[in-house]
Design an enzyme around this catalytic site. Structure first.
Site, mmCIF file in Angstrom:
data_model
loop_
_atom_site.group_PDB
_atom_site.id
_atom_site.type_symbol
_atom_site.label_atom_id
_atom_site.label_comp_id
_atom_site.label_asym_id
_atom_site.label_seq_id
_atom_site.Cartn_x
_atom_site.Cartn_y
_atom_site.Cartn_z
ATOM 1 N N SER A 128 0.817 -1.217 0.000
ATOM 2 C CA SER A 128 0.000 0.000 0.000
ATOM 3 C C SER A 128 0.849 1.265 0.000
ATOM 4 O O SER A 128 1.997 1.272 0.455
ATOM 5 C CB SER A 128 -0.892 0.023 1.245
ATOM 6 O OG SER A 128 -1.796 -1.042 1.224
ATOM 7 N N GLU A 244 -2.564 -15.560 -0.772
ATOM 8 C CA GLU A 244 -2.807 -14.861 0.484
ATOM 9 C C GLU A 244 -4.238 -15.065 0.939
ATOM 10 O O GLU A 244 -4.507 -15.325 2.097
ATOM 11 C CB GLU A 244 -2.519 -13.369 0.282
ATOM 12 C CG GLU A 244 -2.762 -12.542 1.527
ATOM 13 C CD GLU A 244 -2.317 -11.108 1.382
ATOM 14 O OE1 GLU A 244 -2.055 -10.681 0.249
ATOM 15 O OE2 GLU A 244 -2.232 -10.427 2.407
ATOM 16 N N ASN A 360 -12.625 -6.249 2.578
ATOM 17 C CA ASN A 360 -13.780 -7.113 2.322
ATOM 18 C C ASN A 360 -14.726 -6.513 1.278
ATOM 19 O O ASN A 360 -15.464 -7.243 0.630
ATOM 20 C CB ASN A 360 -14.502 -7.428 3.632
ATOM 21 C CG ASN A 360 -13.733 -8.475 4.435
ATOM 22 O OD1 ASN A 360 -12.568 -8.765 4.150
ATOM 23 N ND2 ASN A 360 -14.385 -9.053 5.424
#
Lengths: 379, 327
Positions: A128, A244, A360
């Site tokens: 990120s 992952e 999510n």
């Protein structure tokens, strides 16, 4: 259709159980998000590795046991049931290692994997950036070609474990002229103590430096630390993301053990009926996750791949983990606010689950678009 | 370790799915709701020919069973197509009869249940489903120490799912078995009923999801399909996640057939199906709220199956009362 283990798998389970019963520290280690705890967890990794328990599914040449997927799942069940410490090397083991197996060179594997297996080198991830989170492909940190390698510059953030880790891996923009954001990215490994790297730890919700910002100013990375071809980074990273979110990041064993601990807590508190539903759901959810994983592993062993289904997995375990810890804190009553209870650290950790490894929201988009076939739209 | 349906099991599911698709089950459901059983009886015979009921009947009584995994496979398809009738009850009755110490009732009644000549219902609670058409009406009386063949029932009691015709079991009737064996056999039957209901729930939930996905892909508002909106997508993603984690519990329960595993499957599948029904209704909007639109057949079923054969609370209590598990 069966759920039976072979004699060899049962024997493997018994061997793991015996070793863990003998070696798991009696008292919990200090939090791995502290300098002291990080060192203690690193020492534990070395102890695991000395008897080839740190990376059982890896080839023996790199410190594993070539166990295959089923015995890895068996090991994980035993590991967490024994109350063994969290794994400080998880980022490297579950993210970087699969990438090296699929896309690295033999030289890279031989150089990088053994010290990863022993905890001698602990890895952080560097995905990120301040302006590139869910929209990761918009990242701006650069890799500029130089003699014999690349110079990395830019600003990475939310880099888990980076406060105390040794090295990091991530994506960098090597071709700013590429026509699309996910083109022209390169996957690189670099040293967190190299000249030009500044690590600024970030306190997570409980103040512990569980992640960090990385400021990179012309950090030299030799060609040997590029994974795959320059410009191919996005494709390679997405295959890592598949790992992952797939089977390796959160094994069912972790939740089976946590659910049983929750049941015991509920019993110690006098089996309050108000928590019955939540405790039952924790037990049922752990069983569901275990069986879901065995089904996925069975498909995988028959040559299937773990594709967008891994998004179901990630949404499930991340929400499950929070619900389980919330129930535990509720059961503790007024003691539930104490930060040094056996549940507090897990609770704080669980809160990050729906955010990292692809939020999510992104996972639900993947489920809707790639599993259900709904049209893409503005997010 | 191979936790996957094999090719034969998948083919069985596929053949039932094809047969039920061709049978136009929504019209059968509507006939059934009016008490017209002809089309449903015809479908019953075809299900029996496919071996569905034989899966619950042991081989010594003319069946192919007990084969709980294949039964679960079949009931997912029955749920997917909202097939009406005392399907679960016939399976449960077969399991009860097969579990009695006294083999007389099983020898007398099971061959016809296996072949589809008779349908059965079983009342352990307030209602006997479809007792007007069932040939074998089992009731449990005197605190689970008597199993009786009940006389024909009175008029049906209205149900939230019109296709589930509820009758109060008539008292009396022939005594089939007595003593502690009855309670044990009924407990065994309950496990089979729960397994089959779990599978029906999963199938019903999958049908609700499929229909809703198809609807939001073609329904346009603001110039685009509503399925392109994140608020719509995420509800369907959650429904998909819930159903896909209910599936392994169902088949894990079919493998072990322990009451706790079956209860875990029941609570999870029925809640996933019910949550999917709520999402399906919301995303269809007003059209989904009409009796005329076929979605209603699955919506009302999802509510009814949530409490049939043990509601969420009862199932969770059973999970909690089972001992610690060492994996």
């Amino acid at each position: 259709m069966d759920l039976a283990f072979t004699q060899e798998e049962d024997a493997f389970r018994a061997e793991a159980r015996a070793w863990l019963a003998d070696r798991v520290p009696r008292a919990p280690l200090p939090s791995l998000e502290t300098a002291e705890g990080f060192a203690a967890h690193r020492a534990w990794e070395a102890e695991l590795a000395a008897d080839r328990w740190s990376v059982v599914n890896w080839p023996t040449a790199y410190g594993g046991r070539d166990s295959g997927l089923i015995r890895w799942l068996v090991f994980e069940e035993e590991y967490w049931a024994a109350g063994a410490p969290g794994r400080v090397g998880q980022n490297g083991i579950s993210l970087l290692a699969p990438t090296l197996f699929d896309h690295g060179t033999e030289e890279q594997r031989a150089r990088v994997l053994p010290p990863m297996a022993t905890g001698e080198v602990v890895w952080a991830q560097a995905w990120s950036e301040p302006e590139a989170g869910s929209d990761l492909a918009s990242l701006r940190s650069r890799a500029v070609r130089t003699d014999g390698g690349w110079l990395l510059s830019g600003h990475k953030t939310w880099s888990s474990r980076a406060a105390f880790a040794d090295r990091a891996f991530g994506l960098f923009r090597s071709d700013p002229e590429a026509p699309k954001p996910h083109q022209g990215l390169t996957y690189l490994m670099f040293d967190l103590r190299a000249p030009g790297v500044t690590v600024r730890p970030i306190g997570r919700l409980d103040g512990k430096p569980a992640f960090a910002e990385l400021f990179l100013d012309e950090v030299f990375v030799p060609d040997e630390d590029v994974i795959g071809a320059p410009g191919e980074g996005w494709r390679i990273a997405m295959s890592t993301a598949g790992n992952e979110r797939g089977l390796m990041l959160r094994s069912p064993g972790r939740f089976l053990a946590a659910a049983e601990r929750l049941r015991r807590l509920w019993q110690r508190q006098g089996c309050p009926p108000s928590a019955e539903a939540q405790v039952a759901d924790a037990l049922i959810g752990a069983r569901a996750y275990r069986l879901f994983t065995f089904a996925a592993a069975s498909r995988f062993l028959e040559g299937g791949s773990i594709g967008p289904e891994s998004s179901l997995n990630k949404v499930f375990w991340s929400e499950y983990d929070i619900a389980l810890h919330e129930t535990a804190l509720d059961l503790l009553g007024e003691q539930g606010e104490a930060a040094d209870s056996e549940w507090a650290e897990g609770y704080v950790f669980s809160l990050a689950g729906p955010i990292y490894a692809g939020t999510n929201e992104i996972q639900r988009d993947i489920i809707a678009e790639r599993l259900l076939g709904l049209p893409k739209g503005r997010r | 370790m191979r936790f996957l349906l094999d090719a034969e099991q998948r083919a069985f599911a596929g053949s039932l799915d094809a047969m039920l698709t061709a049978a136009d089950t929504p019209s059968v459901v509507r006939d059934w709701s009016r008490g017209e059983h002809t089309s449903g009886r015809a479908l019953w015979s075809r299900l029996a020919e496919a071996g569905v009921f034989a899966l619950a009947v042991p081989e010594e009584y003319g069946g192919l069973g007990p084969r709980p995994v294949e039964l679960a496979v079949a009931f997912v398809e029955l749920g997917r197509h909202a097939v009406p009738g005392p399907l679960v009850e016939t399976v449960a009755a077969a399991a009860v009869l097969a579990a009695l110490n006294d083999t007389g009732p099983a020898e007398r009644l099971l061959p016809a249940l296996s072949s589809g000549e008779s349908a059965a219902t079983l009342a352990t609670g307030p209602y006997a489903l479809d007792a007007d058409m069932a040939d074998v009406r089992l009731t449990v009386a005197a605190r689970d120490t008597e199993l009786r063949l009940a006389p024909p029932p009175g008029r049906p009691h209205p149900s939230l799912d019109p296709a589930r015709r509820l009758f109060e079991p008539a008292p009396g009737g022939e005594l089939l078995a007595a003593g502690p064996q009855v309670a044990e056999a009924v407990a065994h039957g309950l496990t089979w009923a729960r397994l089959a209901t779990s599978a029906q729930c999963l199938g019903g939930g999958l049908a609700l999801l499929d229909r809703t996905v198809a609807y939001v892909r073609q329904r346009t508002q603001f110039g685009v399909p509503i399925g392109s909106f994140q608020a719509v997508k995420h509800q369907l993603a959650d429904a998909k996640t819930a159903l896909e984690f209910a599936r392994p519990l169902l088949f894990g329960a079919a493998l072990s057939m322990t009451p706790a595993d079956v209860a875990a499957a029941k609570v999870t599948a029925s809640e996933a199906a019910y949550a999917t029904a709520r999402t399906a209704l919301q995303l269809h909007g007003a059209i989904g709220y009409t009796a005329e639109y076929d979605l209603s057949l699955w919506l009302t079923r999802a509510r009814a199956l949530r409490t049939a054969w043990g509601g969420p609370e009862e199932c969770r209590a059973l999970v909690l009362s089972s001992g610690d598990r060492r994996w």
